[in-house]
Write a protein that holds these residues in place. Structure first.
Motif, PDB file in Angstrom:
ATOM      1  N   LEU A 137       0.833  -1.197   0.000  1.00  0.00           N
ATOM      2  CA  LEU A 137       0.000   0.000   0.000  1.00  0.00           C
ATOM      3  C   LEU A 137       0.870   1.250   0.000  1.00  0.00           C
ATOM      4  O   LEU A 137       2.062   1.207   0.325  1.00  0.00           O
ATOM      5  N   LEU A 138       0.238   2.334  -0.374  1.00  0.00           N
ATOM      6  CA  LEU A 138       0.845   3.659  -0.410  1.00  0.00           C
ATOM      7  C   LEU A 138       0.081   4.547   0.553  1.00  0.00           C
ATOM      8  O   LEU A 138      -1.152   4.543   0.566  1.00  0.00           O
ATOM      9  N   ALA A 139       0.801   5.307   1.382  1.00  0.00           N
ATOM     10  CA  ALA A 139       0.167   6.280   2.265  1.00  0.00           C
ATOM     11  C   ALA A 139       0.898   7.604   2.121  1.00  0.00           C
ATOM     12  O   ALA A 139       2.130   7.641   2.084  1.00  0.00           O
ATOM     13  N   LEU A 140       0.129   8.692   2.047  1.00  0.00           N
ATOM     14  CA  LEU A 140       0.693  10.028   1.909  1.00  0.00           C
ATOM     15  C   LEU A 140       0.276  10.881   3.099  1.00  0.00           C
ATOM     16  O   LEU A 140      -0.887  10.858   3.522  1.00  0.00           O
ATOM     17  N   TYR A 141       1.228  11.632   3.617  1.00  0.00           N
ATOM     18  CA  TYR A 141       0.998  12.518   4.759  1.00  0.00           C
ATOM     19  C   TYR A 141       1.302  13.957   4.330  1.00  0.00           C
ATOM     20  O   TYR A 141       2.296  14.209   3.657  1.00  0.00           O
ATOM     21  N   GLY A 142       0.424  14.882   4.722  1.00  0.00           N
ATOM     22  CA  GLY A 142       0.641  16.289   4.409  1.00  0.00           C
ATOM     23  C   GLY A 142       0.052  16.742   3.100  1.00  0.00           C
ATOM     24  O   GLY A 142       0.438  17.795   2.583  1.00  0.00           O
ATOM     25  N   LEU A 143      -0.905  15.996   2.541  1.00  0.00           N
ATOM     26  CA  LEU A 143      -1.477  16.389   1.250  1.00  0.00           C
ATOM     27  C   LEU A 143      -2.205  17.720   1.322  1.00  0.00           C
ATOM     28  O   LEU A 143      -2.250  18.463   0.348  1.00  0.00           O
ATOM     29  N   THR A 144      -2.812  18.021   2.462  1.00  0.00           N
ATOM     30  CA  THR A 144      -3.559  19.278   2.583  1.00  0.00           C
ATOM     31  C   THR A 144      -2.804  20.303   3.422  1.00  0.00           C
ATOM     32  O   THR A 144      -3.391  21.270   3.877  1.00  0.00           O
ATOM     33  N   GLY A 145      -1.522  20.093   3.615  1.00  0.00           N
ATOM     34  CA  GLY A 145      -0.711  21.023   4.390  1.00  0.00           C
ATOM     35  C   GLY A 145       0.309  20.279   5.224  1.00  0.00           C
ATOM     36  O   GLY A 145      -0.044  19.393   5.998  1.00  0.00           O
ATOM     37  N   GLN A 146       1.577  20.621   5.041  1.00  0.00           N
ATOM     38  CA  GLN A 146       2.632  19.905   5.742  1.00  0.00           C
ATOM     39  C   GLN A 146       2.624  20.186   7.238  1.00  0.00           C
ATOM     40  O   GLN A 146       2.211  21.253   7.687  1.00  0.00           O
ATOM     41  N   SER A 147       3.107  19.208   7.994  1.00  0.00           N
ATOM     42  CA  SER A 147       3.281  19.343   9.436  1.00  0.00           C
ATOM     43  C   SER A 147       4.652  18.802   9.799  1.00  0.00           C
ATOM     44  O   SER A 147       5.158  17.878   9.157  1.00  0.00           O
ATOM     45  N   ALA A 148       5.250  19.368  10.825  1.00  0.00           N
ATOM     46  CA  ALA A 148       6.543  18.884  11.287  1.00  0.00           C
ATOM     47  C   ALA A 148       6.456  17.453  11.792  1.00  0.00           C
ATOM     48  O   ALA A 148       7.470  16.773  11.936  1.00  0.00           O
ATOM     49  N   GLU A 149       5.229  16.978  12.064  1.00  0.00           N
ATOM     50  CA  GLU A 149       5.034  15.630  12.591  1.00  0.00           C
ATOM     51  C   GLU A 149       4.796  14.592  11.510  1.00  0.00           C
ATOM     52  O   GLU A 149       4.651  13.405  11.825  1.00  0.00           O
ATOM     53  N   ASP A 150       4.749  15.007  10.237  1.00  0.00           N
ATOM     54  CA  ASP A 150       4.384  14.067   9.182  1.00  0.00           C
ATOM     55  C   ASP A 150       5.327  12.869   9.102  1.00  0.00           C
ATOM     56  O   ASP A 150       4.886  11.725   8.969  1.00  0.00           O
ATOM     57  N   VAL A 151       6.634  13.111   9.168  1.00  0.00           N
ATOM     58  CA  VAL A 151       7.597  12.008   9.068  1.00  0.00           C
ATOM     59  C   VAL A 151       7.455  11.075  10.265  1.00  0.00           C
ATOM     60  O   VAL A 151       7.440   9.846  10.124  1.00  0.00           O
TER      61      VAL A 151
END
Length: 313
Positions: free
Chosen positions: A198-212
């Motif tokens: 599977l593929l998951a994306l974080y921050g598509l609607t705005g980056q966050s310092a917690e995304d990683v």
């Protein structure tokens, strides 16, 4: 008593009791059952009782209503069925299988049934009518395809002892569902890739310092769930940077896409990871979440790669 239990997303764990009257599920506050999933339409679907059965009716939603893997216009819902609205999965049950329900779970008072399959909301909150609304709120795609910065998580399953097992298919499906839940619960937008990843994306609607950190934590949690199923292990890769990402859409529902150098690096990382390893690219340097420890470094194409493992297992 009939109820649905939300399995993933921001409402995970919430239990909604279905009254005998038709009940509308959607994103709008005026829905009887409100779920804040941007892939869910304002008035997405409706539950109604027909004799001894509960039926679900799609209300011309943008991203469809699914019973199991089948997109439906309307269908009876058997006890224990898995349903999907947008990217939210729910489990239907005639009787609660939970030992402790969420005390915050919305509970509806029973009212006399009225109307039929055209039943939808009225102007006054809490009342029902068979009159269609004059204007339906437009359902804009919050994840329209665009070039944007994002954190990419790729997960692939690896068989370590499931080959030949009579329940191999069920274990693989369960492992993929577990990985998807782990990624979604950390705020990722998730799409299945073929049968083993599977593929998951974080921050598509705005980056966050917690995304990683969220992506690494999702990989760690997914690994624990996969190992608990038995016979399977996972490989994961995480990187961050600009990607052409979003919903490409299809006849069967939303489809998540990620293209570009960052997505390519994540693909390469998951291919190079040993079973149980989580490889984080140079763009994904971040503090390790609890329970995940860095065990070494690799160099791929001249770039440093961090290797992480779950310290709890």
């Amino acid at each position: 008593m009939a109820e649905i239990v939300v399995l993933n997303g921001s409402c995970a764990g919430t239990v909604f009791v279905l009254p005998d009257i038709p009940t509308v599920l959607g994103r709008s506050p005026e829905s009887h059952l409100q779920i804040g999933d941007p892939w869910i339409s304002s008035m997405h679907a409706m539950f109604e009782r027909r004799g001894d059965q509960i039926w679900v009716i799609d209300l011309e939603s943008r991203n469809g209503t699914f019973v199991g893997d089948e997109r439906v216009g309307e269908a009876s819902v058997p006890d224990g069925a898995l349903l999907r609205f947008g990217r939210t999965e729910v489990r239907f049950a005639f009787q609660s299988t939970l030992e402790d329900t969420d005390p915050r779970a919305p509970r509806k008072e029973e009212r006399p049934r009225e109307g039929h399959r055209d039943t939808i909301r009225a102007e006054a909150a809490g009342t029902m009518t068979t009159r269609a609304p004059a204007v339906r709120e437009p359902d804009l795609d919050p994840y329209a395809l665009a070039l944007r910065p994002a954190t990419v998580l790729r997960i692939s399953l690896h068989a370590v002892g499931v080959a030949g097992a009579p329940d191999a298919a069920a274990r693989i499906r369960g492992a993929l569902e577990a990985c998807a839940r782990a990624a979604a619960e950390e705020g990722g937008v998730v799409s299945h890739l073929g049968g083993i990843g599977l593929l998951a994306l974080y921050g598509l609607t705005g980056q966050s310092a917690e995304d990683v950190a969220r992506a690494l934590r999702a990989a760690r949690n997914a690994r624990g769930l996969v190992r608990a199923i038995g016979g399977l292990e996972l490989r994961a890769g995480v990187d961050v940077g600009p990607v052409l990402a979003g919903n490409t859409g299809s006849a069967s529902g939303p489809e998540l896409c990620a293209l570009g150098a960052t997505a390519d690096r994540a693909e390469r990382l998951v291919a190079l990871a040993a079973p149980g390893e989580i490889l984080a690219g140079a763009g994904a340097a971040a503090s390790a979440p609890t329970g995940l420890g860095k065990v070494g470094m690799k160099e791929i194409g001249g770039s440093p790669i961090e290797v992480w493992r779950d310290e709890r297992l």
